[in-house]
Scaffold this motif. Sequence first.
Motif, mmCIF file in Angstrom:
data_model
loop_
_atom_site.group_PDB
_atom_site.id
_atom_site.type_symbol
_atom_site.label_atom_id
_atom_site.label_comp_id
_atom_site.label_asym_id
_atom_site.label_seq_id
_atom_site.Cartn_x
_atom_site.Cartn_y
_atom_site.Cartn_z
ATOM 1 N N VAL A 1 117.641 -25.694 107.024
ATOM 2 C CA VAL A 1 116.743 -26.280 106.030
ATOM 3 C C VAL A 1 116.197 -25.198 105.111
ATOM 4 C CG1 VAL A 1 114.565 -27.514 105.688
ATOM 5 C CG2 VAL A 1 116.108 -28.220 107.512
ATOM 6 N N GLY A 2 115.739 -24.087 105.698
ATOM 7 C CA GLY A 2 115.203 -22.993 104.887
ATOM 8 C C GLY A 2 116.230 -22.406 103.946
ATOM 9 N N ILE A 3 117.458 -22.239 104.450
ATOM 10 C CA ILE A 3 118.525 -21.671 103.607
ATOM 11 C C ILE A 3 118.846 -22.599 102.441
ATOM 12 C CG2 ILE A 3 120.962 -21.011 103.579
ATOM 13 C CD1 ILE A 3 120.585 -20.232 106.587
ATOM 14 N N VAL A 4 118.978 -23.889 102.747
ATOM 15 C CA VAL A 4 119.312 -24.865 101.702
ATOM 16 C C VAL A 4 118.201 -24.949 100.656
ATOM 17 C CG1 VAL A 4 119.647 -27.318 101.274
ATOM 18 C CG2 VAL A 4 120.865 -26.222 103.155
ATOM 19 N N HIS A 5 116.945 -24.984 101.113
ATOM 20 C CA HIS A 5 115.817 -25.155 100.193
ATOM 21 C C HIS A 5 115.572 -23.923 99.332
ATOM 22 C CE1 HIS A 5 113.711 -28.752 102.382
ATOM 23 N NE2 HIS A 5 114.931 -29.025 101.966
ATOM 24 N N THR A 6 116.015 -22.763 99.787
ATOM 25 C CA THR A 6 115.848 -21.556 98.962
ATOM 26 C C THR A 6 117.059 -21.298 98.077
ATOM 27 O OG1 THR A 6 116.648 -20.220 100.838
ATOM 28 C CG2 THR A 6 114.252 -20.438 100.554
ATOM 29 N N THR A 7 118.108 -22.099 98.275
ATOM 30 C CA THR A 7 119.314 -21.934 97.445
ATOM 31 C C THR A 7 119.335 -22.915 96.285
ATOM 32 O OG1 THR A 7 120.547 -21.233 99.422
ATOM 33 C CG2 THR A 7 121.834 -21.891 97.477
ATOM 34 N N TRP A 8 118.921 -24.165 96.539
ATOM 35 C CA TRP A 8 118.957 -25.200 95.502
ATOM 36 C C TRP A 8 117.587 -25.867 95.388
ATOM 37 C CZ3 TRP A 8 123.322 -25.530 99.028
ATOM 38 C CH2 TRP A 8 124.512 -25.046 98.472
ATOM 39 N N PRO A 9 117.253 -26.373 94.199
ATOM 40 C CA PRO A 9 115.965 -27.076 94.037
ATOM 41 C C PRO A 9 115.921 -28.330 94.907
ATOM 42 C CG PRO A 9 116.942 -26.542 91.907
ATOM 43 C CD PRO A 9 117.991 -26.260 92.930
ATOM 44 N N VAL A 10 114.753 -28.602 95.481
ATOM 45 C CA VAL A 10 114.567 -29.750 96.360
ATOM 46 C C VAL A 10 114.075 -30.943 95.546
ATOM 47 C CG1 VAL A 10 113.344 -30.625 98.383
ATOM 48 C CG2 VAL A 10 114.004 -28.214 98.267
ATOM 49 N N VAL A 11 114.596 -32.131 95.857
ATOM 50 C CA VAL A 11 114.102 -33.360 95.237
ATOM 51 C C VAL A 11 112.830 -33.773 95.978
ATOM 52 C CG1 VAL A 11 114.583 -35.779 94.726
ATOM 53 C CG2 VAL A 11 116.424 -34.072 94.577
#
Length: 758
Positions: free
Chosen positions: A314-324
């Motif tokens: 979750v942390g990796i994904v949220h720091t790579t792409w903008p979160v909706v």
Amino acid sequence: MAILRRIIRQVWATADAVAAAPADSVPARPAKAPRAKMMRQYDLVERVRAYNPATDEDLLNRAYVYAMVAHGEQKRASGDPYFSHPLEVAAILTDLKLDDATIVAALLHDTIEDTESTRTEIDQIFGPEIGALVEGLTKLKRLELVSREAKQAENLRKLLLAIADDVRVLLVKLADRLHNMRTLEFVPEASRHRIAEETLDIYAPLAGRMGMQEMREELEDLAFLVLDPDAHAVVTQRLDALTDRSRNLIGEIEAQLTANLKKNGVSALVIGRRKQPFSIWMKMERKSIGFEQLSDIFGFRIVVNSVAEAYRTVGIVHTTWPVVPGRFKDYISTPKQNDYRSIHTTVIGPGNQRVELQIRTEEMHRVNEYGIAAHAFYKDGIGSPTELLQRESNAFAWLRHTVEVLSESANPEEFLEHTKMELFHDQVFCFTPKGKLIALPRRANVIDFAYAVHTDVGNSAVGCKINGKFAPLSSELENGDEVEVLTSQAQTSPPSAWEQLAVTGKARAAIRRATRTAVRDQYAGLGRRIVERLFMRAKIAYADDKLKGALPRLARASIDDVMAAVGRGEMKASDVARAMYPDYKEEARLGVKKGTTKKPASTTKPASTAIPIRGINTDLPVKFAPNGGAVPGDRIVGIVTPGEGITIYPIQAPALKDFEEEPERWLDVRWDTDEASPRRFPARLHVQNVNEPGSLAQVAGVIAEHDGNIDNIGMSRRSPDFTELTIDLEVYDLKHLNAIIAQLRAKSVVASVERVNG
């Protein structure tokens, strides 16, 4: 007995041959070749052995041969041998990795219903456990769940009762339904729609509630294809076209996610998938949007090795792409009731596309797809499958709870309403101030929450705080809300209107029960007052103990039942007196003489024998004359209407003539008002108003200035110069009403004012 001996001989002979012969020499099918290729005995055994090395091969072989011989030359609607159906059901269950007994029950599930086999034979050859499973499935086969509401409700009740003792019955039934849906094209068109509707209404939601998401999606899609083929074709065509256009993008997202996670030390399997046509169609219908407006048709599952890696992902994904915003849901820390566990989040990925991600471990992925069937039934030393589920499965706990509701539902329709609500709704998770988690259907409100905490909390709820702020009880709840329900000991019964506000079946059923109890208590209270005053007039002693001894003569189980019957008008107070005192003689009562408005003789009795009337919202089932009402100061009489309570009339009301031949319905009543807490009472006025601008406003102004309340107003034009008004208003007493009438008559725009007496 002959058929029993023949089948047993064939079964054992064939089983022995199977055990001794090479696999290639075993006959795989009857002599007459079927149109469809069937799985052979050793194929079935190998499928089971692949996940259960300790499988009882002899048991599987015997069941295979027994079912094949029992069904003989029977054919399905497709022309295939009937035996191909139970064989396919068993194959579906091997994909779910179920135990030997369940596989054998699948092979035999139609033998008792459709062949000469009996439960005794099944028990003798395969044991009572398998016999019980087959018999349970036989009972379920006779249920038709799509029909008139009452019949559908009763059949659903039987279904859940049958599967509550052993959930494997449900698993075989779901596999049976899945194979029938796969071959529905061969069923006569007249039955096709009913079977598909039944699947969509009952079996697909049940599969979802048991956590078997993959099976639920296939059942929904197959039913959708039958029920709305045009919509299915359009959605599928759009999906296929979009998939072709997005193929490179899907591969790119999978590659980027995998590479990014690997770079950060997380080994993960990334799987892209598209939503099913039915779920897309339902979302379009629910939100009233077009296909082009959907932004989450494609989703990606990220399967990792541990819970810790799931949260790292979750942390990796949220720091790579903008979160909706608002699209993050953590079902690992708060699993759904069907055991579903996963983290959901949506980000703006490559090409500015919304990408929905589901992050879970391998074990979670298995349970999310196969649900209750994912638990290892075949492991040794863990007790029965039902005991295992009670320890490990929230889905089974829901099933047991739903069956408990059977005893609380007043009728099958209530149970059906509750169960369908529980089946179809997704959930929101809320908390009590002490941190207890309460799971509710989506769109549930505080009333539902209160009853989920405890029935007494719901019945006595008077207000609430959501996240520390005061809010209405009808407020819709959202995930994560902390809800504090404010209660009052003064409220012992909820308003009946809450039933329309509540969403959950549990809350609605509890409100109905409380309302029925409150109404019954009102009738019992009224009946007690009627009985006690009759005894007072007759100067005979009343005692509950003496009435208890007379209950058999009144054919009632309790004193409250007697009093409620008297209050509802189903039993006369004099009948109670005669049951207690056989020599009691009823006093003569005189009704209203025809053509007069003379008060009945009984109402001249001392005030102490008359029932006090305080108003509508009291502990008595009281209402006022529908055409004119009654107010304190009027001489009044009560008329008992069976099932409706007391209607209060002024003694001058013409409507009383309708009851002059029924003196037993007349009741002595008196006003019992409290000057410290005045109440309003209904009255009706007939006003002839001059037809000029502002005249109605003047009439309304007079009533308002004198603290009257207009409840309803009707207007009719009888001539160009005048308008006739019928005004229903509420006043404190006769003096208050007369003051308003006098002030209205003083107005120049009012030609006449008369009180209407029902």
